[in-house]
Design an enzyme around this catalytic site. Structure first.
Site, mmCIF file in Angstrom:
data_model
loop_
_atom_site.group_PDB
_atom_site.id
_atom_site.type_symbol
_atom_site.label_atom_id
_atom_site.label_comp_id
_atom_site.label_asym_id
_atom_site.label_seq_id
_atom_site.Cartn_x
_atom_site.Cartn_y
_atom_site.Cartn_z
ATOM 1 N N TRP A 101 0.834 -1.203 0.000
ATOM 2 C CA TRP A 101 0.000 0.000 0.000
ATOM 3 C C TRP A 101 0.861 1.242 0.000
ATOM 4 O O TRP A 101 0.526 2.237 -0.645
ATOM 5 C CB TRP A 101 -0.999 -0.022 1.156
ATOM 6 N N ASP A 168 -1.878 6.763 6.177
ATOM 7 C CA ASP A 168 -2.884 5.835 5.673
ATOM 8 C C ASP A 168 -3.176 4.881 6.831
ATOM 9 O O ASP A 168 -2.361 4.030 7.173
ATOM 10 C CB ASP A 168 -2.332 5.072 4.464
ATOM 11 N N LYS A 192 -12.441 -2.018 6.629
ATOM 12 C CA LYS A 192 -11.640 -2.918 7.472
ATOM 13 C C LYS A 192 -11.961 -2.723 8.951
ATOM 14 O O LYS A 192 -12.284 -3.669 9.641
ATOM 15 C CB LYS A 192 -10.154 -2.713 7.199
HETATM 16 C C1 LIG Z 1 -7.114 -1.915 1.970
HETATM 17 C C2 LIG Z 1 -6.102 -0.840 2.039
HETATM 18 C C3 LIG Z 1 -6.067 0.216 1.116
HETATM 19 C C4 LIG Z 1 -7.014 0.296 -0.060
HETATM 20 O O1 LIG Z 1 -8.255 0.679 0.348
HETATM 21 P P1 LIG Z 1 -9.434 0.961 -0.716
HETATM 22 O O2 LIG Z 1 -10.486 1.546 0.159
HETATM 23 O O3 LIG Z 1 -9.778 -0.349 -1.325
HETATM 24 O O4 LIG Z 1 -8.912 1.926 -1.717
HETATM 25 C C5 LIG Z 1 -5.122 1.211 1.282
HETATM 26 N N1 LIG Z 1 -4.255 1.170 2.306
HETATM 27 C C6 LIG Z 1 -4.255 0.180 3.217
HETATM 28 C C7 LIG Z 1 -3.278 0.216 4.340
HETATM 29 C C8 LIG Z 1 -5.180 -0.848 3.111
HETATM 30 O O5 LIG Z 1 -5.171 -1.838 4.020
#
Ligand SMILES: *Cc1c(COP(=O)(O)O)cnc(C)c1O
Length: 358
Positions: A101, A168, A192
């Site tokens: 990511w 993030d 998540k």
């Molecule tokens: C799942 C994830 C993403 C992507 O998320 P989307 O909402 O599908 O764009 C980005 N960063 C991390 C750390 C993730 O676990």
């Protein structure tokens, strides 16, 4: 079959109470005679839901008043692209690269800015958290991934820098207390830790919403969201509604994020303790770097890993396969994932080991 233990990395398990509440309110939300899915975002009911979600987030995360809470779309992935439009001034960003990511963030940010990698753990398949070196003195921002969903590591240190720190937090948010005031921007996809796909949360220090680059597309400007209560165009109302239910569940179940952290450490700790003494299963990442959200491990034998994943699924532990490029197993254990599910998984692994270890 009833409900299974779903170890998916995302979308992931929601609290059963939340699903039941949503079911109960599906056809007639609080006597309105309609579903939240059928409601105008301009009406007072939906406004109330948005306000409640924001208030719960502010309370749980102790978000200071000079931060905006924005409900966006496009997932965490679109946030990668929003950063340069809103924050680029000198045109350089410092990035800590600790997994896929972070690499994706780097490639999106890199389309519009120069990126300076201040640390990467690529050399050992992202199994550790690298030291931070050579920060740019006047970078527009510093970016890191708080929890590396794919590899199962967590970043728990912030650098000394004058640049706004951007995180993030997609798989980390609400898993423990984070000092929001040390960050310029925190963003996360909801699916998540606190809801369903379709909603991305951005917590943005007010001054960082004020100076997007000229000609920035309207929906890529943080100010569009902050000036319009996240309702410039039709927002993902049902996703925000579900988030409000999940946040209420956080508050009622844990009270505060310190207690969530204890819950996360206890759950993943059970699995790590087992892995540390197992002769068959080995954890993939360094001890100091371990995530409380995603646990990666394997037997070292591809066929045996496959057999384990298959037999586990048959026993009601689903989605334990590791990310396609690294193989092995990954157990994603976000806050709503029940303790009992981890206890039972460990028991299952113990039995599997007895059968298969030679
Ligand atoms: C799942 C994830 C993403 C992507 O998320 P989307 O909402 O599908 O764009 C980005 N960063 C991390 C750390 C993730 O676990």
């Amino acid at each position: 079959m009833g409900r299974v233990y779903n170890f998916s990395a995302g979308p992931a398990m929601l609290p059963e109470e939340v699903l039941r509440k949503a079911q109960e309110e599906m056809l007639d939300y609080e006597g309105s005679g309609m579903s939240v899915m059928e409601m105008s975002h301009r009406g007072s009911v939906v406004r109330g839901i948005f306000q409640e979600a924001e208030e719960l987030l502010r309370e749980l995360m102790e978000i200071p008043d000079n931060y905006k809470v924005l409900f966006c779309q496009g997932g965490a992935s679109l946030q990668f692209s929003m950063l340069p439009f809103n924050l680029s001034k000198k045109g350089i960003a410092d990035l800590l690269v600790t997994g896929n990511w972070s690499e994706k963030a780097k490639s999106e940010i890199g389309k519009f800015m120069k990126v300076n990698v201040v640390g990467t753990s690529k050399d050992r398949d992202y199994a550790y958290i690298p030291a931070i070196e050579n920060l740019t003195p006047d970078a527009d921002f510093y970016h890191y991934t708080a929890n590396n969903t794919i590899y199962g590591t967590a970043v728990n240190v912030l650098p000394e820098t004058n640049a706004p720190i951007v995180a993030d937090m997609t798989s980390a948010i609400l898993s423990r207390p984070y000092d929001v005031s040390k960050h310029g921007i925190i963003y996360a996809g909801a699916q998540k830790q606190f809801g369903i796909a379709g909603l991305a949360l951005a917590i943005v220090r007010e001054d960082l919403t004020l100076t997007p680059a000229e000609n920035t597309p309207t929906l890529l400007k943080y100010s569009t969201y902050s000036d319009n209560e996240s309702m410039y165009n039709t927002p993902p109302v049902y996703a925000v509604y579900l988030t409000s239910l999940v946040l209420k569940w956080y508050k009622e179940t844990f009270g505060n994020l310190g207690n969530v952290q204890k819950h996360q450490v206890a759950k993943t700790g059970l699995l790590y303790d087992f892995l540390d003494q197992s002769k068959l299963f080995k954890p993939f990442v360094d001890k100091e770097a371990r995530s409380t959200q995603n646990v990666t491990f394997g037997t070292g034998d591809k066929e045996l890993d496959k057999l384990f994943i298959k037999e586990a699924a048959e026993a009601g532990f689903v989605n334990l396969g590791g990310y396609r490029t690294i193989g092995g197993m990954r157990a994603s254990i976000y806050t709503p994932f029940p303790l009992e599910g981890v206890e039972k998984l460990v028991e299952f692994m113990r039995e599997f080991e007895v059968k298969h270890h030679v």
